[in-house]
Design an enzyme around this catalytic site. Structure first.
Site, mmCIF file in Angstrom:
data_model
loop_
_atom_site.group_PDB
_atom_site.id
_atom_site.type_symbol
_atom_site.label_atom_id
_atom_site.label_comp_id
_atom_site.label_asym_id
_atom_site.label_seq_id
_atom_site.Cartn_x
_atom_site.Cartn_y
_atom_site.Cartn_z
ATOM 1 N N GLY A 11 0.814 -1.222 0.000
ATOM 2 C CA GLY A 11 0.000 0.000 0.000
ATOM 3 C C GLY A 11 0.841 1.263 0.000
ATOM 4 O O GLY A 11 0.481 2.269 -0.610
ATOM 5 N N ASP A 47 -7.271 -0.172 5.735
ATOM 6 C CA ASP A 47 -7.751 -1.306 6.539
ATOM 7 C C ASP A 47 -6.661 -2.365 6.571
ATOM 8 O O ASP A 47 -6.833 -3.479 6.073
ATOM 9 C CB ASP A 47 -9.039 -1.836 5.898
ATOM 10 C CG ASP A 47 -9.665 -2.964 6.700
ATOM 11 O OD1 ASP A 47 -9.376 -3.069 7.913
ATOM 12 O OD2 ASP A 47 -10.437 -3.746 6.118
HETATM 13 N N1 SAM Z 1 -9.539 -4.964 10.311
HETATM 14 C C1 SAM Z 1 -8.428 -5.703 10.414
HETATM 15 C C2 SAM Z 1 -7.744 -5.611 11.724
HETATM 16 O O1 SAM Z 1 -7.107 -4.645 12.034
HETATM 17 O O2 SAM Z 1 -7.870 -6.548 12.496
HETATM 18 C C3 SAM Z 1 -7.592 -5.566 9.196
HETATM 19 C C4 SAM Z 1 -8.150 -6.595 8.273
HETATM 20 S S1 SAM Z 1 -7.484 -6.825 6.722
HETATM 21 C C5 SAM Z 1 -7.608 -8.577 6.561
HETATM 22 C C6 SAM Z 1 -5.730 -6.610 6.828
HETATM 23 C C7 SAM Z 1 -5.076 -6.711 5.463
HETATM 24 O O3 SAM Z 1 -3.954 -5.842 5.427
HETATM 25 C C8 SAM Z 1 -4.560 -8.086 5.073
HETATM 26 O O4 SAM Z 1 -5.284 -8.574 3.973
HETATM 27 C C9 SAM Z 1 -3.090 -7.846 4.737
HETATM 28 O O5 SAM Z 1 -2.627 -8.623 3.648
HETATM 29 C C10 SAM Z 1 -3.109 -6.368 4.421
HETATM 30 N N2 SAM Z 1 -1.812 -5.685 4.503
HETATM 31 C C11 SAM Z 1 -0.864 -5.797 5.452
HETATM 32 N N3 SAM Z 1 0.188 -5.013 5.166
HETATM 33 C C12 SAM Z 1 -0.109 -4.362 4.015
HETATM 34 C C13 SAM Z 1 0.579 -3.437 3.202
HETATM 35 N N4 SAM Z 1 1.817 -3.009 3.526
HETATM 36 N N5 SAM Z 1 -0.018 -2.993 2.065
HETATM 37 C C14 SAM Z 1 -1.253 -3.439 1.713
HETATM 38 N N6 SAM Z 1 -1.955 -4.333 2.448
HETATM 39 C C15 SAM Z 1 -1.399 -4.791 3.588
#
Ligand code: SAM
Length: 306
Positions: A145, A162
């Site tokens: 991201g 998120d």
């Molecule tokens: N609501 C949740 C929580 O805090 O418990 C977050 C849920 S969502 C599943 C988190 C997502 O962030 C995951 O799918 C993960 O792959 C993504 N993620 C983690 N690091 C990231 C990054 N650097 N860039 C984009 N997505 C990322």
């Protein structure tokens, strides 16, 4: 972070440096390690079918709407006409599900780091995404991201962050810093608005305050707000930021009117009365927010102590 996994009969989720919650695993649908994180999709006692990343519950069918509706709708309704929306993270597809409920939305770009987690959720967690991954308005990009926001400018009306919590060595710590929010602001069209999940203000009040202060270095109008999520062991926090719009300025009557004219699907959690409750921050959290002045930068990140 300590992740203790007892061979799929129980998981122990560490919620602070000295507290853990033991959850009984009733059934396992998928479990593996991707390039970035350990993942498990399982039926958990009391919570229902859940996504767990690096030992931390991310979403459960029993109460995920308390989180996803709280994350998405206040900022979407604060903007007068959100057409292009950026979602960073949100791998289980429930955040885009809520965004697509807004009749004005023409295009959603979702950027998640982890193809394997997104793909597994798409195959095994239809209860959460409810087909949103197949909406023709969606462009799904597998990328970090931070890298994505640094490569694009002037496009989105609303940006929703998120991603997983900022934990030492985790994949998302660079998505909670001043440099990140400046780049995120640059992705916005004029008068855009952002929101980020902002950890538990009851379990980790200092980190919540730091996220609020960091967003406030970049946007003129900032508000911290809360919901309750049993799967996250209590209160959960969010921070919204914009130079023009502030969901905290909308009252219950206005929210009801906006919901009836702009949302074309059913909501299970969010309404005018609930909006007022979410923006009524309890005294001890207000006290922390007024006391803590720190903010996070790339060289001085804030991480949860687990
Ligand atoms: N609501 C949740 C929580 O805090 O418990 C977050 C849920 S969502 C599943 C988190 C997502 O962030 C995951 O799918 C993960 O792959 C993504 N993620 C983690 N690091 C990231 C990054 N650097 N860039 C984009 N997505 C990322």
């Amino acid at each position: 972070m300590r992740v203790m996994t007892l061979p799929w009969k129980f998981i122990v989720e560490w919620i602070s440096a000295g507290e853990g919650v033991i959850r009984s695993v009733e059934k396992v649908y998928a479990s593996s390690r991707s390039e970035y994180q350990e993942y498990l999709i399982a039926e958990l006692y009391g919570l229902g079918k859940s996504l767990i990343l690096d030992g931390k519950v991310q979403s459960s069918t029993s109460d995920e709407y308390w989180y996803h509706e709280a994350l998405v709708h206040p900022v979407m309704l604060s903007h007068p006409n959100p057409r292009r929306v950026l979602v960073i993270g949100g791998g289980e597809g429930a955040t885009i599900r809520e965004v697509f409920k807004h009749c004005s939305v023409k295009e959603v770009v979702m950027v998640d780091l982890d193809y394997e987690v997104v793909h597994t959720c798409r195959e095994s967690l239809s209860e959460l995404h409810q087909g949103s991954f197949y909406d023709p308005r969606l462009e799904l990009i597998i990328s970090d991201g931070r890298k994505f926001v640094e490569s694009i400018s002037g496009v989105f009306d609303v940006a929703i962050v998120d991603v997983v919590d900022p934990i030492e060595g985790g994949p998302a710590t660079a998505l909670y810093t001043e440099e990140f929010y400046r780049a995120l602001k640059n992705t916005l069209a004029e008068n855009g608005i952002i929101v980020t999940q902002a950890v538990s203000p009851s379990l980790h009040p200092r980190v919540h305050a730091i996220i609020r202060n960091t967003v406030a270095r970049v946007f003129r109008k900032v508000s911290s707000y809360i919901t309750y999520v049993r799967s996250y062991n209590g209160l959960w926090g969010f921070v919204a930021g914009s130079d023009k719009y502030n969901p905290a300025e909308l009252d219950a009557t206005k929210i009801e009117q906006l919901i009836s004219t702009r949302i074309c699907a059913e909501l299970k959690f969010y309404d005018g009365y609930t909006h007022q409750w979410m923006f009524s921050i309890p005294k001890p959290i207000r006290e922390v927010l007024s006391r803590i002045k720190d903010y996070a930068t790339d060289t001085n990140k804030a991480v949860l102590q687990l």
